[in-house]
Design a protein around this motif. Structure first.
Motif, mmCIF file in Angstrom:
data_model
loop_
_atom_site.group_PDB
_atom_site.id
_atom_site.type_symbol
_atom_site.label_atom_id
_atom_site.label_comp_id
_atom_site.label_asym_id
_atom_site.label_seq_id
_atom_site.Cartn_x
_atom_site.Cartn_y
_atom_site.Cartn_z
ATOM 1 N N THR A 173 18.372 -1.370 6.259
ATOM 2 C CA THR A 173 18.076 -2.468 5.340
ATOM 3 C C THR A 173 17.018 -2.034 4.337
ATOM 4 O O THR A 173 15.823 -2.004 4.670
ATOM 5 N N PRO A 174 17.392 -1.684 3.113
ATOM 6 C CA PRO A 174 16.413 -1.308 2.097
ATOM 7 C C PRO A 174 15.783 -2.529 1.431
ATOM 8 O O PRO A 174 16.303 -3.654 1.532
ATOM 9 N N PHE A 175 14.663 -2.280 0.739
ATOM 10 C CA PHE A 175 13.925 -3.348 0.057
ATOM 11 C C PHE A 175 14.060 -3.192 -1.449
ATOM 12 O O PHE A 175 14.036 -2.077 -1.985
ATOM 13 N N LYS A 176 14.145 -4.308 -2.127
ATOM 14 C CA LYS A 176 14.103 -4.309 -3.586
ATOM 15 C C LYS A 176 12.770 -3.708 -4.052
ATOM 16 O O LYS A 176 11.728 -3.892 -3.425
ATOM 17 N N LYS A 177 12.793 -3.002 -5.174
ATOM 18 C CA LYS A 177 11.568 -2.418 -5.709
ATOM 19 C C LYS A 177 10.513 -3.506 -5.930
ATOM 20 O O LYS A 177 10.802 -4.571 -6.480
ATOM 21 N N ALA A 178 9.284 -3.226 -5.481
ATOM 22 C CA ALA A 178 8.207 -4.223 -5.573
ATOM 23 C C ALA A 178 6.864 -3.521 -5.475
ATOM 24 O O ALA A 178 6.786 -2.323 -5.184
ATOM 25 N N GLU A 179 5.795 -4.281 -5.684
ATOM 26 C CA GLU A 179 4.454 -3.706 -5.560
ATOM 27 C C GLU A 179 4.126 -3.482 -4.083
ATOM 28 O O GLU A 179 4.767 -4.036 -3.190
ATOM 29 N N GLU A 180 3.091 -2.675 -3.832
ATOM 30 C CA GLU A 180 2.812 -2.211 -2.480
ATOM 31 C C GLU A 180 2.560 -3.352 -1.496
ATOM 32 O O GLU A 180 3.015 -3.301 -0.344
ATOM 33 N N GLY A 181 1.859 -4.387 -1.910
ATOM 34 C CA GLY A 181 1.584 -5.488 -0.996
ATOM 35 C C GLY A 181 2.856 -6.139 -0.474
ATOM 36 O O GLY A 181 2.955 -6.467 0.714
ATOM 37 N N LYS A 182 3.834 -6.332 -1.355
ATOM 38 C CA LYS A 182 5.099 -6.932 -0.945
ATOM 39 C C LYS A 182 5.861 -6.001 -0.014
ATOM 40 O O LYS A 182 6.444 -6.449 0.986
ATOM 41 N N ILE A 183 5.850 -4.711 -0.326
ATOM 42 C CA ILE A 183 6.557 -3.744 0.520
ATOM 43 C C ILE A 183 5.958 -3.735 1.924
ATOM 44 O O ILE A 183 6.686 -3.723 2.925
ATOM 45 N N ARG A 184 4.660 -3.787 2.020
ATOM 46 C CA ARG A 184 4.035 -3.783 3.346
ATOM 47 C C ARG A 184 4.316 -5.090 4.099
ATOM 48 O O ARG A 184 4.444 -5.093 5.322
ATOM 49 N N GLU A 185 4.417 -6.188 3.384
ATOM 50 C CA GLU A 185 4.796 -7.447 4.025
ATOM 51 C C GLU A 185 6.208 -7.356 4.598
ATOM 52 O O GLU A 185 6.467 -7.797 5.730
ATOM 53 N N LEU A 186 7.117 -6.762 3.843
ATOM 54 C CA LEU A 186 8.493 -6.604 4.316
ATOM 55 C C LEU A 186 8.556 -5.644 5.504
ATOM 56 O O LEU A 186 9.310 -5.874 6.455
ATOM 57 N N LEU A 187 7.771 -4.583 5.465
ATOM 58 C CA LEU A 187 7.735 -3.659 6.601
ATOM 59 C C LEU A 187 7.193 -4.352 7.843
ATOM 60 O O LEU A 187 7.697 -4.143 8.959
ATOM 61 N N ALA A 188 6.183 -5.190 7.671
ATOM 62 C CA ALA A 188 5.644 -5.941 8.809
ATOM 63 C C ALA A 188 6.692 -6.900 9.377
ATOM 64 O O ALA A 188 6.795 -7.088 10.594
#
Length: 562
Positions: free
Chosen positions: A390-405
Motif C-alpha cells: 500500500t503506497p502513500f500519495k506524495k505528501a510532506e514528512e509529517g503526513k507520511i509519518r502519520e500514515l506510517l504510524a
C-alpha cells in the motif's frame, strides 16, 4: 470470493488470509488498465532503464521478530506457520494513537460490503482507537472489480492518501505510476529506520521484497501465507473412493470419474480450469513459474514438456466430464461444503476454515502432490508470499509519518490488542469470548465487521498464523499438511524481483496464453496450438522478462533440476 458467516460463529480474519479473490489471486484478472496521465509526469524513465538491477541492491528493512506471545505450534524458517489453539492474552504493541486527523484510502473487500462509516459502530470504535477518522473507498470483488476502480481513481488526480497495489490483478506500468504519483518511503523504512515502527519491522524480508520497485521501497507489504494453491476436498465424498489422494494422475482421474454422477448433480471437481491445470502440472513436476538452469539461465513453466503434459491431461479430465458443468457458478465453495462438488482449488492450506464456516460438521482434506506416473518427482509451488503493498500519495514528512504510524497499527501481529481491535472490535459489543476462550462475533459484529475487516486486511497485515477457533484438530491438521507440502516445495526464484516488461505487458500476454490454454482444455482448440501460443508469449514480452529476471537473479536460488 464471498465467505458466509454463521450467526454467532467465529469467522476469524487472521490477517490477509480472509481477503483473497479467486478471480484476482487464484487466476488473473487480465483487465487492461491504463495508468492514466503518467506520460506527462516525471519518473517514468526509471521503470524502463534498469529497474530490476536497482531493486536487487536496495537495503531492505531490518527484521525484528515479534516475541510478545508464544504459539502452541511453532513455525520454522522453511515456511511452516505458527499455530494457535486459542487467543493468547493480548499485549499492547502501539503506545499512542497513530492519527491526528482524517486519512483516506482505497482498498477492496472479498466479503459482503459492511455498512458505511456513519452507520457502522464497529468502524466508529476503531476510529476512536486510531485517534482520527479513517475513511475508505472500498471496491467489491464483482465485475471488473478493483483494477477498474483503481484506474478511475488514478485518472482523477484526486488521490486518497493510500491506495492498495495488488501483485497480479492486471495493473500495468507500476514503476512509472509509483514514481509519478506516490511517495518514496525508502528513507523511512530501509535498514534500521523501520525500527521506529516495530510492527513493520516484524514483517519478514521476503515480504518486503515485493514492495521494492526501481530500487525504492514504496509501502509496507501485506503478507499472505507463504504456501500456494492446494486442492481441498470433501472428506466424506473422497472416502467413497479410497481417499483424497492417488498413486498416479490416471488413478486420480478414475476416482474423479467414479465420484461424478450428473444424474445426482454430483461432480468431482470445480470448473476453474487454470487452477486445476496448476495442480496437475505439479504432479508432472513442472517448475514454479521459472526454473533456474545449471548455467543460471531461466526457463519458464510455459516452455517445458511438463506444462504441455499437464495441459493434455487436464483436457483429458474435461473430456471425461469430471468438472462441474457451469464454469460461471458462484456457489462452488458451498457445493464443496455440502458435498455436491468433491474438490476445489483454494489459495492455501489455511483456507480450510472458510469451509468450516459453511459446514461445521464436515471434514475437509488437503491434497499432497503425487507423481503423475509413479516415476517423476512431484513439485509443490509455494506462493507469492504477499498480496501486494500500500503506497502513500506524495505528501510532506509529517503526513507520511502519520500514515506510517497508521499502517504500523494496522499491521499489529496476532496476539496484540491492536490486532483484536482491527479484526474483532470491542469485547461485548462486536464479539464475545466463548467457554473455550475463542472469539465469536455478536449479531451486530457479524453485520458490521466482515466487509470492513476484509478491506483492512487486504491493505495492511502482519505475518500469518494458523488459527481456527473452536477447531483445534483443524489447526493440527493444517500444520501437519504444511510440513508434508514443504517436502516437495519450490519457490519461484523471481519472487521479489522486479521486471519492467512484466509490469508493462505481463498481465496481457499471460491472459492471451491462458485463454488459449482454456480453449485447448475445453476442446475448442487443438493441443498443437499451444506451441504457437507460447511463441507469441515469448516474442511479446516473455523473453524480455527472462532477461530482466536473469539480471537480478538471486545467486543463492537453487537449480531446479540438478
Amino acid at each position: 470470493m464471498k465467505q458466509v458467516t454463521r450467526k454467532g460463529y467465529a469467522m476469524t480474519s487472521t490477517t490477509s488470509q480472509a481477503g483473497f479473490s479467486r478471480r484476482g489471486f487464484l487466476g488473473l484478472a487480465g483487465l487492461a488498465v491504463t495508468a492514466a496521465g503518467l506520460s506527462a509526469c516525471g519518473g517514468g524513465g526509471a521503470a524502463s532503464n534498469g529497474g530490476a538491477a536497482a531493486s536487487a541492491s536496495v537495503k531492505l528493512p531490518t527484521y525484528k521478530e515479534f516475541t510478545g506471545v508464544t504459539p502452541d505450534i511453532a513455525g520454522n524458517a522453511k515456511g511452516l506457520q505458527a499455530g494457535y489453539f486459542k487467543l493468547p492474552t493480548a499485549v499492547q504493541s502501539v503506545k499512542t494513537p497513530p492519527l491526528k486527523g482524517k486519512v483516506t484510502g482505497l482498498t477492496e473487500t472479498f466479503e459482503t460490503m459492511s455498512p458505511g462509516l456513519k452507520d457502522n459502530p464497529f468502524w466508529q470504535r476503531l476510529n476512536s482507537k486510531l485517534g482520527g477518522d479513517l475513511e475508505l473507498q472500498i471496491a467489491e470483488d464483482i465485475g471488473d472489480g478493483y483494477p477498474a476502480k483503481f484506474a478511475t481513481v488514478l485518472a482523477s488526480n484526486d488521490l486518497p492518501d493510500m491506495m492498495w497495489v495488488p501483485p497480479n490483478q492486471g495493473i500495468p506500468n507500476v514503476g512509472p505510476m509509483l514514481e509519478a504519483k506516490f511517495q518514496d518511503l525508502t528513507p523511512y523504512l530501509s535498514g534500521d529506520a523501520v525500527l521506529e515502527y516495530p510492527n513493520l519491522a516484524a514483517l519478514k524480508p521476503d515480504s518486503w521484497k515485493t514492495a521494492v520497485v526501481n530500487g525504492k521501497i514504496w509501502g509496507a507489504p501485506i503478507p499472505s501465507t507463504p504456501f500456494g494453491q492446494v486442492y481441498l476436498g470433501n472428506h466424506e465424498m473422497w472416502a467413497q473412493v479410497g481417499g483424497f489422494g492417488a498413486a498416479s494422475a490416471e488413478e486420480f482421474l478414475e476416482k474423479a470419474k467414479e465420484l461424478t454422477r450428473p444424474g445426482d448433480q454430483k461432480y468431482a471437481l470445480e470448473p476453474a480450469y487454470i487452477n486445476a491445470l496448476h495442480m496437475v502440472t505439479e504432479w508432472f513436476g513442472a517448475p514454479n513459474s521459472w526454473a533456474v538452469n545449471k548455467d543460471r539461465t531461466l526457463t519458464h513453466l510455459y516452455e517445458t514438456d511438463e506444462y504441455m503434459a499437464g495441459v493434455e491431461f487436464t483436457a483429458k479430465m474435461f473430456a471425461a466430464g469430471v468438472f462441474y458443468p457451469d464454469s460461471k457458478a458462484t456457489d462452488i465453495r458451498s457445493r464443496v461444503a455440502n458435498g455436491s462438488v468433491a474438490a476445489q482449488v483454494v489459495v492455501g492450506p489455511h483456507d480450510i476454515r472458510s469451509y468450516r464456516a459453511l459446514n461445521k460438521d464436515a471434514r475437509f482434506d488437503i491434497l499432497i502432490p503425487f507423481s503423475a506416473d509413479g516415476k517423476v518427482k512431484p513439485v509443490y509451488d509455494m506462493g507469492y508470499g504477499t498480496v501486494g503493498f500500500t503506497p502513500f500519495k506524495k505528501a510532506e514528512e509529517g503526513k507520511i509519518r502519520e500514515l506510517l504510524a497508521l499502517i504500523n497499527y494496522l499491521s499489529a501481529p496476532f496476539g496484540t490488542v491492536e490486532y483484536m481491535q482491527k479484526n474483532f472490535g470491542e469485547l461485548g459489543q462486536d464479539y464475545t469470548i466463548d467457554a473455550a476462550g475463542n472469539p465469536a462475533r455478536t449479531e451486530t459484529g457479524t453485520t458490521n465487521a466482515p466487509g470492513l475487516v476484509s478491506a483492512l486486511n487486504i491493505m495492511s497485515s502482519p505475518e500469518n498464523v494458523i488459527f481456527n477457533p473452536g477447531f483445534d484438530d483443524d489447526t493440527r491438521y493444517v500444520s501437519q499438511q504444511e510440513e508434508k507440502l514443504l517436502e516437495f516445495a519450490w519457490r519461484n526464484p523471481t519472487n521479489g524481483s522486479y521486471s519492467d516488461t512484466n509490469a508493462k505487458v505481463g498481465a496481457k500476454i499471460t491472459k492471451q496464453l491462458r485463454d488459449k490454454v482454456v480453449d485447448i482444455i475445453t476442446g475448442r482448440a487443438k493441443i498443437d496450438e499451444l506451441k504457437d501460443a507460447v511463441k507469441r508469449w515469448k516474442s511479446e514480452g516473455g523473453d524480455k522478462m527472462r532477461d530482466e529476471y536473469q539480471a537480478a537473479l538471486d545467486p543463492n536460488a537453487p537449480v531446479f533440476r540438478s
